[in-house]
Design a protein around this motif. Structure first.
Motif, PDB file in Angstrom:
ATOM      1  N   ALA A  73      12.053   7.580   4.088  1.00  0.00           N
ATOM      2  CA  ALA A  73      11.594   7.365   2.710  1.00  0.00           C
ATOM      3  C   ALA A  73      10.646   6.178   2.648  1.00  0.00           C
ATOM      4  CB  ALA A  73      12.791   7.142   1.787  1.00  0.00           C
ATOM      5  N   PHE A  74      10.966   5.116   3.393  1.00  0.00           N
ATOM      6  CA  PHE A  74      10.094   3.930   3.423  1.00  0.00           C
ATOM      7  C   PHE A  74       8.734   4.274   4.016  1.00  0.00           C
ATOM      8  CE2 PHE A  74       8.349   0.229   5.618  1.00  0.00           C
ATOM      9  CZ  PHE A  74       8.312  -0.696   4.576  1.00  0.00           C
ATOM     10  N   VAL A  75       8.736   5.035   5.101  1.00  0.00           N
ATOM     11  CA  VAL A  75       7.482   5.425   5.752  1.00  0.00           C
ATOM     12  C   VAL A  75       6.619   6.264   4.817  1.00  0.00           C
ATOM     13  CG1 VAL A  75       6.478   6.808   7.623  1.00  0.00           C
ATOM     14  CG2 VAL A  75       8.435   5.295   8.087  1.00  0.00           C
ATOM     15  N   ILE A  76       7.246   7.227   4.150  1.00  0.00           N
ATOM     16  CA  ILE A  76       6.503   8.104   3.242  1.00  0.00           C
ATOM     17  C   ILE A  76       5.901   7.307   2.082  1.00  0.00           C
ATOM     18  CG2 ILE A  76       6.759   9.966   1.547  1.00  0.00           C
ATOM     19  CD1 ILE A  76       8.782  11.256   3.432  1.00  0.00           C
ATOM     20  N   ILE A  77       6.711   6.461   1.451  1.00  0.00           N
ATOM     21  CA  ILE A  77       6.222   5.701   0.292  1.00  0.00           C
ATOM     22  C   ILE A  77       5.122   4.734   0.700  1.00  0.00           C
ATOM     23  CG2 ILE A  77       6.866   4.031  -1.481  1.00  0.00           C
ATOM     24  CD1 ILE A  77       9.649   5.329  -1.516  1.00  0.00           C
ATOM     25  N   LEU A  78       5.291   4.055   1.851  1.00  0.00           N
ATOM     26  CA  LEU A  78       4.258   3.128   2.317  1.00  0.00           C
ATOM     27  C   LEU A  78       2.950   3.865   2.598  1.00  0.00           C
ATOM     28  CD1 LEU A  78       3.436   0.283   3.175  1.00  0.00           C
ATOM     29  CD2 LEU A  78       4.311   0.793   5.480  1.00  0.00           C
ATOM     30  N   ALA A  79       3.034   5.027   3.240  1.00  0.00           N
ATOM     31  CA  ALA A  79       1.832   5.809   3.537  1.00  0.00           C
ATOM     32  C   ALA A  79       1.150   6.259   2.255  1.00  0.00           C
ATOM     33  CB  ALA A  79       2.205   7.019   4.400  1.00  0.00           C
ATOM     34  N   VAL A  80       1.937   6.643   1.262  1.00  0.00           N
ATOM     35  CA  VAL A  80       1.365   7.095  -0.013  1.00  0.00           C
ATOM     36  C   VAL A  80       0.720   5.925  -0.758  1.00  0.00           C
ATOM     37  CG1 VAL A  80       1.938   8.038  -2.283  1.00  0.00           C
ATOM     38  CG2 VAL A  80       2.890   9.086  -0.226  1.00  0.00           C
ATOM     39  N   ILE A  81       1.309   4.737  -0.681  1.00  0.00           N
ATOM     40  CA  ILE A  81       0.709   3.551  -1.313  1.00  0.00           C
ATOM     41  C   ILE A  81      -0.671   3.288  -0.727  1.00  0.00           C
ATOM     42  CG2 ILE A  81       0.868   1.036  -1.511  1.00  0.00           C
ATOM     43  CD1 ILE A  81       3.900   1.359  -1.759  1.00  0.00           C
ATOM     44  N   ILE A  82      -0.762   3.334   0.604  1.00  0.00           N
ATOM     45  CA  ILE A  82      -2.047   3.100   1.264  1.00  0.00           C
ATOM     46  C   ILE A  82      -3.055   4.179   0.878  1.00  0.00           C
ATOM     47  CG2 ILE A  82      -3.197   2.977   3.511  1.00  0.00           C
ATOM     48  CD1 ILE A  82      -0.563   1.809   4.628  1.00  0.00           C
ATOM     49  N   LEU A  83      -2.605   5.431   0.847  1.00  0.00           N
ATOM     50  CA  LEU A  83      -3.484   6.531   0.459  1.00  0.00           C
ATOM     51  C   LEU A  83      -3.978   6.346  -0.974  1.00  0.00           C
ATOM     52  CD1 LEU A  83      -4.740   9.379   0.841  1.00  0.00           C
ATOM     53  CD2 LEU A  83      -2.553  10.315   0.016  1.00  0.00           C
ATOM     54  N   TYR A  84      -3.076   6.007  -1.884  1.00  0.00           N
ATOM     55  CA  TYR A  84      -3.441   5.849  -3.289  1.00  0.00           C
ATOM     56  C   TYR A  84      -4.434   4.703  -3.461  1.00  0.00           C
ATOM     57  CZ  TYR A  84      -2.903   5.791  -8.371  1.00  0.00           C
ATOM     58  OH  TYR A  84      -3.148   5.852  -9.724  1.00  0.00           O
ATOM     59  N   ALA A  85      -4.193   3.596  -2.746  1.00  0.00           N
ATOM     60  CA  ALA A  85      -5.109   2.454  -2.832  1.00  0.00           C
ATOM     61  C   ALA A  85      -6.495   2.835  -2.321  1.00  0.00           C
ATOM     62  CB  ALA A  85      -4.550   1.280  -2.031  1.00  0.00           C
ATOM     63  N   TYR A  86      -6.537   3.616  -1.244  1.00  0.00           N
ATOM     64  CA  TYR A  86      -7.835   4.025  -0.689  1.00  0.00           C
ATOM     65  C   TYR A  86      -8.558   4.970  -1.643  1.00  0.00           C
ATOM     66  CZ  TYR A  86     -11.343   5.615   2.637  1.00  0.00           C
ATOM     67  OH  TYR A  86     -12.528   5.901   3.253  1.00  0.00           O
ATOM     68  N   LEU A  87      -7.810   5.871  -2.287  1.00  0.00           N
ATOM     69  CA  LEU A  87      -8.415   6.771  -3.262  1.00  0.00           C
ATOM     70  C   LEU A  87      -8.940   5.994  -4.469  1.00  0.00           C
ATOM     71  CD1 LEU A  87      -5.923   9.797  -3.204  1.00  0.00           C
ATOM     72  CD2 LEU A  87      -8.230   9.703  -2.238  1.00  0.00           C
ATOM     73  N   GLU A  88      -8.219   4.937  -4.868  1.00  0.00           N
ATOM     74  CA  GLU A  88      -8.706   4.066  -5.937  1.00  0.00           C
ATOM     75  C   GLU A  88     -10.025   3.421  -5.526  1.00  0.00           C
ATOM     76  OE1 GLU A  88      -7.806   3.480  -8.957  1.00  0.00           O
ATOM     77  OE2 GLU A  88      -5.641   3.295  -9.220  1.00  0.00           O
ATOM     78  N   HIS A  89     -10.082   2.975  -4.262  1.00  0.00           N
ATOM     79  CA  HIS A  89     -11.309   2.354  -3.738  1.00  0.00           C
ATOM     80  C   HIS A  89     -12.484   3.323  -3.790  1.00  0.00           C
ATOM     81  CE1 HIS A  89     -13.983   0.034  -1.200  1.00  0.00           C
ATOM     82  NE2 HIS A  89     -14.073   1.064  -0.351  1.00  0.00           N
ATOM     83  N   LEU A  90     -12.218   4.584  -3.487  1.00  0.00           N
ATOM     84  CA  LEU A  90     -13.262   5.611  -3.505  1.00  0.00           C
ATOM     85  C   LEU A  90     -13.504   6.188  -4.893  1.00  0.00           C
ATOM     86  CD1 LEU A  90     -12.309   7.667  -0.302  1.00  0.00           C
ATOM     87  CD2 LEU A  90     -14.067   5.890  -0.504  1.00  0.00           C
ATOM     88  N   GLN A  91     -12.704   5.746  -5.870  1.00  0.00           N
ATOM     89  CA  GLN A  91     -12.729   6.294  -7.225  1.00  0.00           C
ATOM     90  C   GLN A  91     -12.454   7.800  -7.216  1.00  0.00           C
ATOM     91  OE1 GLN A  91     -16.443   5.080  -9.055  1.00  0.00           O
ATOM     92  NE2 GLN A  91     -15.708   3.002  -9.402  1.00  0.00           N
ATOM     93  N   LYS A  92     -11.476   8.198  -6.394  1.00  0.00           N
ATOM     94  CA  LYS A  92     -11.080   9.600  -6.265  1.00  0.00           C
ATOM     95  C   LYS A  92      -9.573   9.763  -6.488  1.00  0.00           C
ATOM     96  CE  LYS A  92     -15.152  11.112  -4.764  1.00  0.00           C
ATOM     97  NZ  LYS A  92     -15.983  12.088  -5.507  1.00  0.00           N
ATOM     98  N   ARG A  93      -9.005   8.941  -7.351  1.00  0.00           N
ATOM     99  CA  ARG A  93      -7.549   8.967  -7.483  1.00  0.00           C
ATOM    100  C   ARG A  93      -7.038  10.263  -8.093  1.00  0.00           C
ATOM    101  NH1 ARG A  93      -5.585   5.826 -12.706  1.00  0.00           N
ATOM    102  NH2 ARG A  93      -7.343   6.146 -14.072  1.00  0.00           N
ATOM    103  N   TRP A  94      -7.909  11.068  -8.660  1.00  0.00           N
ATOM    104  CA  TRP A  94      -7.468  12.354  -9.191  1.00  0.00           C
ATOM    105  C   TRP A  94      -7.047  13.304  -8.066  1.00  0.00           C
ATOM    106  CZ3 TRP A  94     -10.954  15.901  -7.346  1.00  0.00           C
ATOM    107  CH2 TRP A  94     -12.226  15.434  -7.033  1.00  0.00           C
ATOM    108  N   LEU A  95      -7.361  12.940  -6.817  1.00  0.00           N
ATOM    109  CA  LEU A  95      -6.910  13.725  -5.662  1.00  0.00           C
ATOM    110  C   LEU A  95      -5.537  13.271  -5.166  1.00  0.00           C
ATOM    111  CD1 LEU A  95     -10.228  13.941  -3.592  1.00  0.00           C
ATOM    112  CD2 LEU A  95      -9.066  15.829  -4.738  1.00  0.00           C
ATOM    113  N   ALA A  96      -4.941  12.296  -5.847  1.00  0.00           N
ATOM    114  CA  ALA A  96      -3.708  11.695  -5.342  1.00  0.00           C
ATOM    115  C   ALA A  96      -2.556  12.688  -5.259  1.00  0.00           C
ATOM    116  CB  ALA A  96      -3.310  10.504  -6.221  1.00  0.00           C
ATOM    117  N   ILE A  97      -2.454  13.613  -6.217  1.00  0.00           N
ATOM    118  CA  ILE A  97      -1.308  14.538  -6.211  1.00  0.00           C
ATOM    119  C   ILE A  97      -1.366  15.508  -5.033  1.00  0.00           C
ATOM    120  CG2 ILE A  97      -0.155  16.400  -7.458  1.00  0.00           C
ATOM    121  CD1 ILE A  97      -0.731  14.918 -10.025  1.00  0.00           C
TER     122      ILE A  97
END
Length: 491
Positions: free
Chosen positions: A200-224
């Motif tokens: 669970a920790f690995v999954i949540i940490l990976a998703v946090i990094i992914l979400y932050a990167y999508l925010e950086h790219l202004q593509k957070r609508w792809l987060a789901i």
């Protein structure tokens, strides 16, 4: 005049090639649309399909399976019904929602009525409803009737108007944090169930990094879709248990089966006592609609560009649609409790897409999932479910709440609504803080002067008193016994 110029949208639509980037094109689409309320709206004439519409459609389908299953299971447990009954009823509910309302209403008849989803905040109260002698059909009919009355009298938009940015922002912050915390706990509970809590920790940490990167790219609508796919791949790679169990098929479509005394719900048709038992809960359920619907509309406002007011969700129309869907679903045999569809409208707002095109795709995906069966297993798999809700609903709610409480004296109202919501529930927090805020006791002192006596204290005061009476009757105040229980004992 040629056919291609026979509607306001067609006259204002411009090809993607004329814009500097995709964002500019999507924002112009929002400004160009001219939705026709309760009249036919057709693809190409009144709106277009874009591949971004798949994002809210996918998120909504996952959320629909999850939330309806939670509602029906909450009823089925106390009633002694099996898991097979839950799955069958969920598949039936998805067909009702998709064919009769998602596609027909939000897709074609009223593009400013958000999809009728599921009333998640009411799930913890369902065991109390059953214990009080409630009946699912009676509850659904009462919620539908009360919600329709609120919608046609424009009560929903009035309550939204009386809610300041501080109150709404605080409510979004509270709902976002509580929901996020619950999903993190749910994911760890799942992983600990097979002695792999670290997963669970690995999954949540990976998703946090992914979400932050999508925010950086202004593509957070792809987060789901990306977040859910990443969570599923990590869980599969680590050997987490998963198996497809729900086979393809058509659920029973006969209302007589669902409301039989020995089939379906095994309850028969409701009587007067059943309606009396569910009345307080129905009032509370409809009262929860206003802050929920308001939060969804505000989220659109924060993500849509200027001059796109025509495509914003209409609160009263959404209430009427949700109420009609509620009564229809309950009469046919479904166990869902309707509300505004958050797992659709929030991702749609982030992707800068209007309601109708994604609604049609959502309906089609729900039909496929209900008939195929196997996608339902994947959607309710904890890593997919929790991650989809975290990145698609609760983190965006936190962001929107923070954005709404940045200016003026909104932080005072936000703090009080969070404090009072934590004490009882969001309905209590919202109604109390709206009253205090409009009276000028907290927040902007000048705001209440423009509301008149009706908006300052009469409407907020009546709403607060009525809701408190209902909550006291069913025992929602901590440490205070339910008044209805005490009354029954005396009788």
């Amino acid at each position: 005049m040629s056919v291609q110029h026979n509607s306001p949208y067609q006259r204002q639509h411009r090809p993607r090639q004329q814009f500097s980037d995709r964002k500019a094109y999507l924002e112009h689409e929002l400004q160009a649309m001219a939705p026709r309320r309760w009249r036919p709206n057709l693809p190409l004439r009144d709106y277009r399909f874009e591949w971004e519409d798949l994002v809210p459609a996918t998120a909504a389908t996952i959320g629909k399976i999850v939330m309806v299953a939670a509602i029906v299971a909450a009823f089925a447990g106390p009633l002694g019904l099996s898991d097979a009954f839950v799955i069958e009823n969920v598949r039936f509910e998805m067909l009702i929602a998709a064919v009769l309302f998602v596609i027909l209403v939000s897709g074609f008849l009223n593009p400013v009525a958000n999809l009728a989803g599921t009333h998640g905040p009411l799930i913890p109260l369902i065991p109390l409803i059953v214990a009080a002698g409630g009946h699912p059909m009676a509850l659904g009919i009462m919620i539908g009737v009360l919600g329709f009355l609120l919608g046609i009298t424009k009560g929903g938009s009035l309550l939204a108007k009386l809610t300041s940015n501080g109150v709404c922002g605080g409510l979004l912050l509270y709902l976002g944090f509580i929901g996020l915390q619950a999903q993190i706990k749910h994911l760890f509970s799942w992983a600990n169930g097979f002695d792999m809590g670290y997963l669970a920790f690995v999954i949540i940490l990976a998703v946090i990094i992914l979400y932050a990167y999508l925010e950086h790219l202004q593509k957070r609508w792809l987060a789901i879709p990306l977040g859910a796919a990443l969570a599923a791949l990590l869980a599969w790679a680590f050997g987490a248990p998963f198996a497809f169990q729900t086979e393809p098929g058509i659920p029973n479509l006969n209302p007589a089966f669902w409301w039989g005394e020995e089939t379906g719900w095994q309850l028969g048709l409701p009587n007067v006592q059943h309606f009396l038992a569910v009345a307080p809960f129905a009032v509370l359920a409809v009262a929860m609609w206003s802050p929920d619907f308001l939060g969804h509309r505000v989220f659109q406002q924060l993500n849509y560009p200027a001059k796109s007011e025509r495509v914003l969700m209409n609160i009263d129309d959404t209430m009427c649609a949700a109420a009609t869907r509620q009564v229809t679903g309950s009469l046919l045999g479904g166990g869902n409790i309707a509300s505004s569809w958050g797992t659709y409208i929030i991702p749609a707002a982030i992707a800068k897409r209007p309601i109708p095109a994604g609604a049609v795709l959502t309906g089609l995906l729900c039909i496929v999932a209900a008939l195929w069966g196997y996608p339902m297993d994947l959607a309710v798999w904890p890593p997919v479910l929790s991650v989809a809700l975290m990145v698609g609903v609760f983190i965006p709610l936190l962001e929107a709440g923070m954005q709404m409480t940045r200016e003026g004296k909104t932080t005072q109202s936000a703090a009080i609504v969070i404090f009072s919501s934590a004490l009882v529930n969001p309905v209590f927090g919202w109604s109390l803080t709206v009253l205090l805020d409009n009276l000028g006791i907290i927040g902007c002192k000048e705001r209440g002067k423009d509301l008149g006596h009706l908006g300052r204290w009469i409407v907020p005061g009546v709403v607060f008193v009525v809701l408190c009476a209902v909550m006291a009757a069913i025992g929602m105040f901590p440490g205070i016994p339910a008044l209805l229980s005490a009354f029954r004992i005396e009788l």
